[in-house]
Design a protein around this motif. Sequence first.
Motif, PDB file in Angstrom:
ATOM      1  N   TYR A   1       0.714  -1.128  -0.012  1.00 21.39           N
ATOM      2  CA  TYR A   1      -0.015  -0.011  -0.043  1.00 21.39           C
ATOM      3  C   TYR A   1       0.792   1.228  -0.004  1.00 21.39           C
ATOM      4  O   TYR A   1       1.818   1.310   0.659  1.00 21.39           O
ATOM      5  CB  TYR A   1      -1.016  -0.174   1.346  1.00 21.39           C
ATOM      6  CG  TYR A   1      -1.892   1.219   1.544  1.00 21.39           C
ATOM      7  CD1 TYR A   1      -3.271   0.660   1.165  1.00 21.39           C
ATOM      8  CD2 TYR A   1      -1.302   2.502   1.827  1.00 21.39           C
ATOM      9  CE1 TYR A   1      -4.090   1.936   1.265  1.00 21.39           C
ATOM     10  CE2 TYR A   1      -2.309   3.566   1.700  1.00 21.39           C
ATOM     11  CZ  TYR A   1      -3.701   3.335   1.581  1.00 21.39           C
ATOM     12  OH  TYR A   1      -4.519   4.351   1.696  1.00 21.39           O
TER      13      TYR A   1
ATOM     14  N   ARG B   1      -6.146   1.318  -3.433  1.00 19.03           N
ATOM     15  CA  ARG B   1      -6.020   1.704  -1.897  1.00 19.03           C
ATOM     16  C   ARG B   1      -7.199   1.226  -0.834  1.00 19.03           C
ATOM     17  O   ARG B   1      -7.252   0.781   0.123  1.00 19.03           O
ATOM     18  CB  ARG B   1      -5.575   3.075  -1.668  1.00 19.03           C
ATOM     19  CG  ARG B   1      -4.228   3.341  -2.069  1.00 19.03           C
ATOM     20  CD  ARG B   1      -3.781   4.711  -1.780  1.00 19.03           C
ATOM     21  NE  ARG B   1      -4.516   5.698  -2.476  1.00 19.03           N
ATOM     22  CZ  ARG B   1      -4.343   6.965  -2.285  1.00 19.03           C
ATOM     23  NH1 ARG B   1      -3.324   7.552  -1.397  1.00 19.03           N
ATOM     24  NH2 ARG B   1      -5.293   7.875  -2.846  1.00 19.03           N
ATOM     25  N   GLU B   2      -8.334   1.579  -1.539  1.00 24.42           N
ATOM     26  CA  GLU B   2      -9.333   1.248  -0.611  1.00 24.42           C
ATOM     27  C   GLU B   2      -9.828  -0.370  -0.585  1.00 24.42           C
ATOM     28  O   GLU B   2     -10.073  -0.606   0.397  1.00 24.42           O
ATOM     29  CB  GLU B   2     -10.637   1.914  -1.532  1.00 24.42           C
ATOM     30  CG  GLU B   2     -11.705   2.410  -0.330  1.00 24.42           C
ATOM     31  CD  GLU B   2     -12.749   3.363  -1.239  1.00 24.42           C
ATOM     32  OE1 GLU B   2     -13.827   2.851  -1.753  1.00 24.42           O
ATOM     33  OE2 GLU B   2     -12.376   4.572  -1.258  1.00 24.42           O
TER      34      GLU B   2
ATOM     35  N   PHE C   1      -0.247   4.799   4.632  1.00 25.41           N
ATOM     36  CA  PHE C   1      -1.369   3.697   5.326  1.00 25.41           C
ATOM     37  C   PHE C   1      -1.684   4.221   6.635  1.00 25.41           C
ATOM     38  O   PHE C   1      -0.767   4.129   7.552  1.00 25.41           O
ATOM     39  CB  PHE C   1      -0.567   2.319   5.102  1.00 25.41           C
ATOM     40  CG  PHE C   1      -1.939   1.285   5.526  1.00 25.41           C
ATOM     41  CD1 PHE C   1      -2.939   0.992   4.852  1.00 25.41           C
ATOM     42  CD2 PHE C   1      -1.782   0.336   6.567  1.00 25.41           C
ATOM     43  CE1 PHE C   1      -3.875   0.121   4.963  1.00 25.41           C
ATOM     44  CE2 PHE C   1      -2.419  -0.486   7.036  1.00 25.41           C
ATOM     45  CZ  PHE C   1      -3.577  -0.753   6.335  1.00 25.41           C
TER      46      PHE C   1
ATOM     47  N   ILE D   1      -7.649   3.989   9.583  1.00 29.36           N
ATOM     48  CA  ILE D   1      -7.656   2.446   9.846  1.00 29.36           C
ATOM     49  C   ILE D   1      -8.188   2.348  11.376  1.00 29.36           C
ATOM     50  O   ILE D   1      -7.365   2.707  12.247  1.00 29.36           O
ATOM     51  CB  ILE D   1      -6.406   1.879   9.790  1.00 29.36           C
ATOM     52  CG1 ILE D   1      -6.028   1.751   8.263  1.00 29.36           C
ATOM     53  CG2 ILE D   1      -6.548   0.291  10.098  1.00 29.36           C
ATOM     54  CD1 ILE D   1      -6.826   1.138   7.132  1.00 29.36           C
TER      55      ILE D   1
ATOM     56  N   GLN E   1      -7.283  -1.456   1.973  1.00 22.11           N
ATOM     57  CA  GLN E   1      -7.463  -1.225   3.260  1.00 22.11           C
ATOM     58  C   GLN E   1      -8.773  -1.815   3.925  1.00 22.11           C
ATOM     59  O   GLN E   1      -8.914  -2.507   4.986  1.00 22.11           O
ATOM     60  CB  GLN E   1      -7.975   0.442   3.250  1.00 22.11           C
ATOM     61  CG  GLN E   1      -8.086   1.062   4.567  1.00 22.11           C
ATOM     62  CD  GLN E   1      -7.961   2.601   4.285  1.00 22.11           C
ATOM     63  OE1 GLN E   1      -7.165   3.032   3.658  1.00 22.11           O
ATOM     64  NE2 GLN E   1      -8.873   3.431   4.910  1.00 22.11           N
TER      65      GLN E   1
END
Length: 699
Positions: free
Chosen positions: A258, A267-268, A288, A292, A271
């Motif tokens: 990432y 990226r989504e 990153f 989160i 994640q």
Amino acid sequence: MKKPEQILKDVFGYDSFRPYQLEIIEHALANQDGLAIMPTGGGKSICFQIPAILKPKVTIVISPLISLMKDQVEALRSNGVESAYFNSTLPEAAKAVIYDKAVKNELDLLYMSPETFVAGLDWIQKIPISMLAIDEAHCVSMWGHDFRPEYQQIGGLRNYFEGIPIMAFTATADKVTRGDICEKLSLNNPSTFISSFDRPNLSLAVRSQVPKKQKQKEVVKFLSERTDQSGIIYCLSRKETEAWSSHLNSSGFNARHYHAGLSNEDREQVQDGFINDQYQIICATIAFGMGIDKSNVRWVIHSNLPKNIEGYYQEIGRAGRDGLASETILYYNYRDVVLLNDFVAESEFKEVYHEKINRMLKYAEASTCRRRILLAYFGEHLTEDCGNCDVCDNPPAFIDGTIIAQKALSAVVRSKETLGLNLLVNVLRGAKTMDIFERKLDTLKTYGAGAEYSYKEWQHFINQIVNQGILEIGYDNNLRLQSTELSTPVLKGELDVKLTSFEEKELKSKSKKKKSASGQTVDDTLLGQLKAWRKKKSSDNSVPAYVIFNDATLNDLASIKPIEVSALQDIQGFGKVKIERFGKDVIDIIRQNSTKLSTHDKTQMLYKEGHSITAIAEQRDLSEQTIINHLIKLFEDGENIQLSQFISEFEVQSVKQATEKLNNTVQLKPLHDELKGEIDYSKISIALAILNKRSNQFS
Ligand code: ADP
Ligand code: ZN
């Protein structure tokens, strides 16, 4: 009005507040402005969510990340709290519904991004608002390490919302930023709450100068002992994230990379996959993490030296949000320092950045308790060593290192400061290598003067000599070692040097038998089943797993093993709504799993569910007399069994008279005969148990 404590228990399922949570909540309930500073994972959300639930109108939460908003709202809903988020990605119809609800005061919380908020000022003012909560408030400050232009615009909102309290929240501690947040948001006479930055559940370890191949080996070994855990490897470069990820995947792990170079979509996807436990390991740049909110990150590894302590602390802080023990490891090399200095060379804040890199390096090279150093950086002073860092685990022994230092210094001076670490050690050890002969270093007086120490020992000593400022590394001069103002006094014997003795350190495995937060041993089989159930629930409801339950809750379940729904209120994380929604499922899993339940427990379970003795006997394939014996035993053990429901008081009294007549015998046969067979054996034993308890109570 309900009390905050009650909401904490009923809605969130927790027993007690963490430090400062209650103070912050009460402050918000008193409609004051304020700034709350808590470390990542410290529990900020509850500080605005509980006032929001208690206050009569809507609380608007401004939060920078859409993904985070969505997850928080889902977590709130799963606890039965009316909440929604509003952002530009929503379809118009959905926006209209939310707008309608907000205006009608049907929401406790409404989450918004700063852009949406600023763009929607007109209609937002029509909402009955209790409070504005600004999450990640440091983004409003240029001085913070994560300034966001969108946040700057919310600076003026005070003018639009006169009389409505504003509470700001951040994990960034430094003083300048703090003051700036209050000023930019025009907070009214704000109180500031600063909770401890200590996260005692995070272990801290540093590995210095580990060559790349060995680093890879160590990490693979570390991971193979933690195949059921999630974690993050932070790297300095995009390329490196990809290299780590492919190395780990080829070693059989489920890793993804990432970095900011990936498309939004990718990226989504990475994640989400991480949050939902689909990908176990993320190899990432520091891009990153901010969005989160995953409570069960069990470890964080830094593959290189981070840029500054703030960032490092925030990154390791992503581990162990659920409060369970989590591990962090930092690897660093002098090359990292060169690279980091190159990064900032062009910046107008170069000096500040250099100093930050330097502090980071000092931390990495420390030979005293690391947590004390970290917390001291944030202005907090522990009075004792932490006992959960590599230095505490393995405290160094000190030796007189004056002569060692003099030998190294003399080699540096005699070679006219032209040696890097590697060459210096080779000179000291009298190595016979090409470059030594080519550069005629074998003619130096100090050549071979330190042959009694191994290469690694010298490396270890020189690191410390550098640490103590007796030599310095020319980061802008090919990493050559240079003398400092302390060099001469040491050479002249005016200054003694203490060094720690060398000990071959291996990355120690901290992995112990898993314990729950309550300290009991976790049943791994049961935990596995609960996790599988959670995974299914999370995909059925399309929410991240932790929205269902976090790991701390599952660990509690798998150690305390409650077998009745009513016992779930003692489990952390079970509020009323979750007990109602998931209680039965969870209890069923535990019951099916517990082969260890005694036969009495099984009878008790069915009894508590309201089954008759006959029904219990049938279901358990046992005689009624056996079931009655179980119930009597449970009754005698003090369990809540109403034996009187199986017998009349007249019958109890008849048995009493019979026993008195027979010199207090408790033998069934004579009693049965005395009663002329009018009361059956099982009733006689029930009566005896009741009488026995009564006489104990009165004696
Ligand atoms: P942050 O400060 O990073 O926003 P969160 O609000 O996400 O932290 O909280 C971190 C975790 O701690 C969450 O799983 C939350 O449910 C839990 N938590 C918060 N307060 C308490 C408490 N008083 N008791 C137990 N767990 C709590
Ligand atoms: Zn320590």
